[in-house]
Design an enzyme around this catalytic site. Structure first.
Site, short mmCIF file in Angstrom:
data_model
loop_
_atom_site.label_atom_id
_atom_site.label_comp_id
_atom_site.label_asym_id
_atom_site.label_seq_id
_atom_site.Cartn_x
_atom_site.Cartn_y
_atom_site.Cartn_z
N SER A 76 30.59 46.68 41.10
CA SER A 76 29.32 45.98 40.94
C SER A 76 28.31 46.36 42.01
O SER A 76 28.66 46.90 43.07
CB SER A 76 29.55 44.46 40.99
OG SER A 76 30.52 44.08 40.04
N1 SAH Z 1 35.49 43.46 41.22
C1 SAH Z 1 35.50 44.88 40.92
C2 SAH Z 1 34.60 45.29 39.78
C3 SAH Z 1 34.99 44.67 38.54
S1 SAH Z 1 34.54 45.44 37.01
C4 SAH Z 1 35.18 45.71 42.13
O1 SAH Z 1 34.85 45.16 43.18
O2 SAH Z 1 35.27 46.94 42.04
C5 SAH Z 1 35.49 44.30 36.02
C6 SAH Z 1 36.98 44.51 36.08
O3 SAH Z 1 37.59 43.48 35.33
C7 SAH Z 1 37.44 45.83 35.49
O4 SAH Z 1 38.24 46.52 36.39
C8 SAH Z 1 38.23 45.39 34.26
O5 SAH Z 1 39.30 46.24 33.93
C9 SAH Z 1 38.71 44.01 34.67
N2 SAH Z 1 39.07 43.11 33.56
C10 SAH Z 1 38.49 43.03 32.34
N3 SAH Z 1 39.07 42.08 31.62
C11 SAH Z 1 40.05 41.52 32.38
C12 SAH Z 1 41.01 40.47 32.18
N4 SAH Z 1 41.10 39.80 31.02
N5 SAH Z 1 41.85 40.17 33.19
C13 SAH Z 1 41.79 40.84 34.37
N6 SAH Z 1 40.91 41.84 34.62
C14 SAH Z 1 40.05 42.18 33.64
#
Ligand code: SAH
Length: 226
Positions: A76
């Site tokens: 993000s």
């Molecule tokens: N916090 C992260 C960026 C997140 S992008 C950072 O600092 O880099 C969102 C993330 O959520 C992705 O990696 C995606 O694979 C994950 N995600 C999506 N759906 C999810 C779920 N149901 N449970 C856990 N993770 C999930």
């Protein structure tokens, strides 16, 4: 990495902190936060974002932008990471849950402030890479688990704060249930790839929920588990 490179990255981080600080000022009417808290500012100045972006993208690591991290996911925008962290209002000694480990950057930001971070990632390759990266960087207070964040982490609940870093169509009840009284859940809610709002839900002492919409945002969607 040479000493000159390290110094260069530190300088870029200091500039990023100033940019994020300026964005706080610009958005304070929405967020109610005119300035970064000292602990979030310190974490933003310290955590080496260039170690969380894919190879070849290091030069872009300290721009105030999201970046692709593979598997269709993104790390993000630093402003959003800082703001989300502040909205959780993390304190030393607390235990916080993150949904969506991704690169591990947001988990590292939280881990600079609280005692223990639990983070759940649904894409196994991302979760494993992030766990290894965080270990290499010396974060002994972050536990990453591969799984579906919709269910939270009941074995470690309740949490002082929960931060969801992907957008959900609505607030998952399991996460509300796993919040301590006084705890805060920060979550982007709305349709995938459409306008979403960043919500802060605070659990009052009597268990009721106060809900505040903070800012229009655009996150990748939370994928439903299988
Ligand atoms: N916090 C992260 C960026 C997140 S992008 C950072 O600092 O880099 C969102 C993330 O959520 C992705 O990696 C995606 O694979 C994950 N995600 C999506 N759906 C999810 C779920 N149901 N449970 C856990 N993770 C999930």
């Amino acid at each position: 990495m040479s000493a000159a490179d390290a110094q260069d990255y530190a300088g870029q981080r200091a500039r990023l902190v100033a940019e994020v600080e300026a964005m706080y000022a610009d958005t304070r009417m929405h967020t109610g936060l005119a300035v970064m808290s000292p602990q979030v500012r310190a974490a933003l100045a310290k955590v080496e974002r260039h170690r969380f972006v894919p190879g070849g993208q290091q030069a872009l690591a300290y721009r105030n932008h999201p970046l692709p991290i593979g598997s269709g996911q993104t790390i993000s925008q630093p402003y959003i990471v800082a703001l989300s962290t502040d909205l959780v209002a993390p304190q030393p000694g607390q235990r916080v849950l993150e949904i969506g480990t991704g690169s591990g950057y947001q988990a590292a930001m939280l881990a600079e402030i609280v005692q223990k971070v639990y983070s759940i990632e649904i894409v196994p390759s991302l979760g494993k890479e992030a766990a290894e990266r965080l270990k290499t960087l010396g974060y002994a207070n972050i536990e990453v688990r591969i799984g579906d964040g919709y269910a939270g982490w009941p074995e470690q609940a309740p949490f002082d704060g929960i931060l969801v870093t992907a957008a959900a169509p609505q607030v998952p009840q399991a996460l509300v249930d796993q919040l301590k009284p006084g705890g805060r859940l920060v979550i982007p809610v709305g349709a995938a790839h459409d306008a979403q709002e960043l919500l802060v839900l605070t659990k009052r002492a009597d268990g009721t929920i106060e809900r505040r919409s903070v800012l229009p945002v655009r996150f990748v969607p939370l994928v439903p588990g299988k």
